[in-house]
Design a protein around this motif. Structure first.
Motif, mmCIF file in Angstrom:
data_model
loop_
_atom_site.group_PDB
_atom_site.id
_atom_site.type_symbol
_atom_site.label_atom_id
_atom_site.label_comp_id
_atom_site.label_asym_id
_atom_site.label_seq_id
_atom_site.Cartn_x
_atom_site.Cartn_y
_atom_site.Cartn_z
ATOM 1 N N UNK A 282 0.719 -1.137 0.059
ATOM 2 C CA UNK A 282 -0.057 -0.072 0.138
ATOM 3 C C UNK A 282 1.007 1.497 0.078
ATOM 4 N N UNK A 283 2.165 1.150 0.235
ATOM 5 C CA UNK A 283 2.961 2.372 0.218
ATOM 6 C C UNK A 283 3.781 2.122 -1.066
ATOM 7 N N UNK A 284 3.919 3.206 -2.005
ATOM 8 C CA UNK A 284 4.707 3.141 -3.130
ATOM 9 C C UNK A 284 5.076 4.446 -3.775
ATOM 10 N N UNK A 285 6.150 4.421 -4.591
ATOM 11 C CA UNK A 285 6.508 5.632 -5.604
ATOM 12 C C UNK A 285 5.571 6.137 -6.285
ATOM 13 N N UNK A 286 5.283 7.428 -6.617
ATOM 14 C CA UNK A 286 4.272 7.981 -7.557
ATOM 15 C C UNK A 286 4.719 9.275 -8.376
ATOM 16 N N UNK A 287 4.301 9.150 -9.560
ATOM 17 C CA UNK A 287 4.861 10.516 -10.182
ATOM 18 C C UNK A 287 3.655 11.421 -10.014
ATOM 19 N N UNK A 288 3.912 12.842 -10.001
ATOM 20 C CA UNK A 288 3.089 13.904 -9.862
ATOM 21 C C UNK A 288 2.368 13.896 -11.145
ATOM 22 N N UNK A 289 1.142 14.278 -11.044
ATOM 23 C CA UNK A 289 0.139 14.651 -12.175
ATOM 24 C C UNK A 289 -0.053 15.933 -12.511
ATOM 25 N N UNK A 290 -0.455 16.299 -13.666
ATOM 26 C CA UNK A 290 -0.753 17.590 -14.228
ATOM 27 C C UNK A 290 -2.090 18.093 -13.578
ATOM 28 N N UNK A 291 -1.989 19.222 -12.983
ATOM 29 C CA UNK A 291 -3.464 19.457 -12.412
ATOM 30 C C UNK A 291 -4.040 20.682 -13.385
ATOM 31 N N UNK A 292 -3.296 21.506 -13.667
ATOM 32 C CA UNK A 292 -4.090 22.679 -14.489
ATOM 33 C C UNK A 292 -2.990 24.020 -14.504
ATOM 34 N N UNK A 293 -3.676 24.938 -14.858
ATOM 35 C CA UNK A 293 -2.948 26.240 -15.051
ATOM 36 C C UNK A 293 -3.665 27.502 -14.230
ATOM 37 N N UNK A 294 -2.664 28.067 -13.708
ATOM 38 C CA UNK A 294 -3.432 29.268 -12.982
ATOM 39 C C UNK A 294 -2.645 30.559 -13.148
ATOM 40 N N UNK A 295 -3.218 31.584 -13.255
ATOM 41 C CA UNK A 295 -2.681 32.848 -13.622
ATOM 42 C C UNK A 295 -1.886 33.456 -12.755
ATOM 43 N N UNK A 296 -0.891 34.085 -12.868
ATOM 44 C CA UNK A 296 -0.082 34.891 -12.044
ATOM 45 C C UNK A 296 -0.771 35.397 -10.725
ATOM 46 N N UNK A 297 -1.764 36.253 -10.941
ATOM 47 C CA UNK A 297 -2.412 36.673 -9.898
ATOM 48 C C UNK A 297 -3.019 35.627 -9.052
#
Length: 659
Positions: A282-297
């Motif tokens: 149940x423990x494992x290495x994992x790659x990050x997912x692309x979540x989205x984009x956010x404006x600078x503000x």
């Protein structure tokens, strides 16, 4: 949208013991504040947990353990350097502290900070105070909190994206820094050190709350009483630059600029993490997912929203299941994104297109883009030391003092000297050469150049076997095998850790060794050289004595069946483990495998040295060692950090050459 200023508390199961320790600490004060004043060699178990938030781990030197006697207690202190930046005075202070209080070495970490080992409890306060007064910090370098924020280390002054990445690494570090007064109360007796002013936008963002991201009237508005469920790791990078191992981070921001090279916003990745536990699927290495984009503000609000989601919904019962990667894996990316958007108060946009990710280490001489140079210096396993004719610590001290050069630490345990005037280049090169330091990366073994190892034994309490002390000989053995097979020009990313927590990121290596018992490792294969794909476990328990026997078939298959310019990691991933195992099972050694000696007990109290014969049947050649000889051999091997087989081979070869 979440209207309440009080975040939800969904976890109803009994929290872990550490959660109670944090709650009782009075925002990281106790029992550290009391116990630092006591004339003892070590802290209590409860204080140890809180001490981590202040940037220190209690350790003991396992080489010095004697049954019936107190452990050789000492402390590791870790600095927090956003983007790896180390000003002149801070480096000179750390060098001095390493000499006076530590073990005469500094160690560059895989998160662009420094570690000092060997500090005694009576010197801990003086050491941390000196770091703070030299414009450094250890606050949040460890513990259930945001750790050091990483960024590409190359000091390109003519590439605005790099400057933006350093800037936002600093800003995110400010945003997520603990606000408790405990740190300065304990280490500076309440006197807050003079430091650079925080960005006003960051200050405003930290105080802003319309969607439940902060706790009102709390000393810790973002973290609250219990801080994070576990450590939280961030990085900021530029499109295409994966020097930060972005897929291994809890949160990564990728700078997106317009045609005028101004920041427009950030792509967001979340949910990476490498720590795991042997035997716990149940423990494992994992790659990050692309979540989205956010404006600078909205970037600070987005970071807070992600932190708040993990803070409020991360597992506080099972610490093995407490990282953000498990929350995202349990929920799925869509549900996680939806919750982040509730805390943010608006939807995230679709991610912007990006180029392929590439890994670079920036070693050697480079133009900064402003008329000056920078020099990337390879630091094997991150250990800055003086040893024999190799005197890297002395060389760096003299260079920093004479030329007033700041540095940036790299995510690969190396360092970069910045802002070098062209007329200083030769003098610096000569000074390095005088102290036995090779600045040309092409003169360094390529296996060594791209390798990493964690400290492991003797100081890490989690290590089950060697890492830093053994990896040089392992790399040498792999290099000898490559040469013997006609693959001398090949190299690949090799990483080693003494336990499955993965501090040197072995699960992102083409060839990863993960400690799984004394002189035994899991063997991981198949990641790519640019660290965008996870490796997979190929062998559960590989005795180090069997290294060549296990690697030779794999490398021969690679030589015979690779595609043009295909790397070893890509080959293993393309062919698949079933094919690798099938080829290995049918492979017959043709006398190319030099026997590796294994030491065994014959059951009669005598020790035997046995060699793996270079045949498919693997017949064993036995040499008996008398008990006193074996005992001396074992003690010598442990003191030198080498395998006993290596010492036996060296001794026999030396003897035979003298005949």
């Amino acid at each position: 949208m979440v209207k309440s200023s009080t975040p939800p508390t969904p976890v109803t199961r009994k929290p872990s013991k550490v959660e109670g320790i944090k709650e009782r600490s009075n925002f990281l004060r106790e029992p550290v504040a009391t116990e630092i004043l006591q004339d003892t060699t070590h802290f209590s178990e409860e204080a140890i947990q809180i001490l981590k938030f202040h940037g220190s781990y209690q350790q003991d030197n396992r080489d010095n353990r004697i049954k019936g006697q107190e452990k050789d207690y000492q402390f590791m202190v870790r600095t927090k350097n956003p983007g790896g930046f180390v000003p002149v005075q801070l480096y000179l202070t750390l060098d001095k502290l390493a000499e006076e209080y530590g073990n005469q070495t500094l160690r560059v970490t895989t998160r662009q900070g420094f570690q000092m080992h060997g500090i005694l409890k009576r010197n801990l306060k003086s050491a941390i105070a000196a770091i703070i007064k030299s414009m450094g910090s250890t606050l949040g370098a460890c513990g259930d909190i945001n750790r050091n924020v990483m960024a590409p280390p190359a000091p390109f002054k003519n590439q605005p994206d790099y400057q933006h990445a350093w800037q936002y690494a600093e800003y995110v570090a400010q945003l997520l820094s603990p606000q408790t007064g405990a740190y300065y109360e304990i280490w500076l007796d309440g006197e807050k050190a003079i430091s650079a002013e925080e960005n006003p936008e960051v200050v405003a963002a930290r105080q802003k709350n319309s969607t439940g991201t902060i706790f009102h009237d709390s000393e810790e508005p973002l973290y609250g009483t219990h801080y994070m469920p576990r450590k939280f790791k961030c990085s900021v990078t530029v499109p295409g630059d994966n020097s930060v191992d972005l897929f291994s981070q809890d949160l990564t921001l990728v700078v997106i600029s317009n045609d005028q090279q101004e920041v427009e916003g950030f792509n967001i990745y979340a949910g990476g993490g490498l720590g795991r536990t042997h035997g716990k699927e149940e423990t494992f290495a994992r790659l990050a997912d692309s979540i989205g984009y956010v404006a600078k503000a909205d970037v600070y609000d987005a970071v807070k929203a992600i932190v708040a989601t993990q803070r409020d919904y991360g597992d506080r019962t099972d610490r093995r299941h407490a990282r953000l990667k498990y929350l995202i894996d349990d929920w799925g990316v869509d549900k996680f994104r939806s919750m982040v958007e509730k805390y943010l108060g608006k939807p995230l946009e679709a991610s912007k297109p990006l180029p392929e990710w590439k890994y670079e280490d920036f070693l050697g001489w480079h133009e900064q883009g402003d008329g000056k140079l920078f020099l990337g210096i390879s630091v094997e396993n991150g250990r800055i030391k003086d040893e024999g004719s190799f005197r890297l610590r002395t060389a760096l001290r003299e260079i920093v003092q004479q030329y007033n050069l700041s540095m940036r630490l790299t995510p690969h345990q190396n360092l970069i000297l910045c802002d070098i005037a062209p007329e200083q280049k030769q003098a610096i090169a000569d000074l390095l050469a005088t102290h036995g330091v090779e600045p040309d990366p092409n003169a360094i073994s390529q296996l060594v150049r791209y390798s990493m190892a964690c400290p492991a034994l003797p100081t890490c309490g989690l290590a089950t076997t060697e890492s830093e002390r053994i990896v040089p000989s392992v790399l040498q053995r792999i290099e000898m095998l490559l040469n013997r097979l006609g693959l001398g020009q090949e190299h690949f990313v090799v990483r080693m850790t003494g336990c499955p927590n993965g501090c040197a990121r072995p699960y992102m290596a083409e060839l990863g060794f993960v400690g799984n018992g004394p002189n035994t490792y899991q063997l991981w294969l198949g990641a790519d050289a640019n660290q965008t794909r996870l490796a997979q476990v190929y062998i559960e328990k590989l005795p180090l004595d069997n290294l060549e026997a296990e690697l030779e078939p794999l490398l021969v298959y690679f030589k015979q069946s690779r595609q043009p310019n295909e790397s070893f990691g890509d080959f293993c991933d393309r062919i698949g483990f079933d094919s690798l195992r099938e080829f290995t099972s049918k492979y017959e050694f043709q006398g190319t495998l030099e026997p590796e000696i294994a030491l065994q007990d014959d059951g009669n109290g005598e020790q035997e040295a046995a060699a793996n014969a270079a045949t498919a049947a693997k017949a064993r050649r036995r040499i008996t060692l008398r008990e006193p000889v074996y005992a001396k051999l074992k003690a010598t091997a442990e003191s030198q950090g080498k395998p006993m087989t290596q010492l036996v081979n060296e001794a026999i070869e030396a003897f035979l050459q003298g005949q």
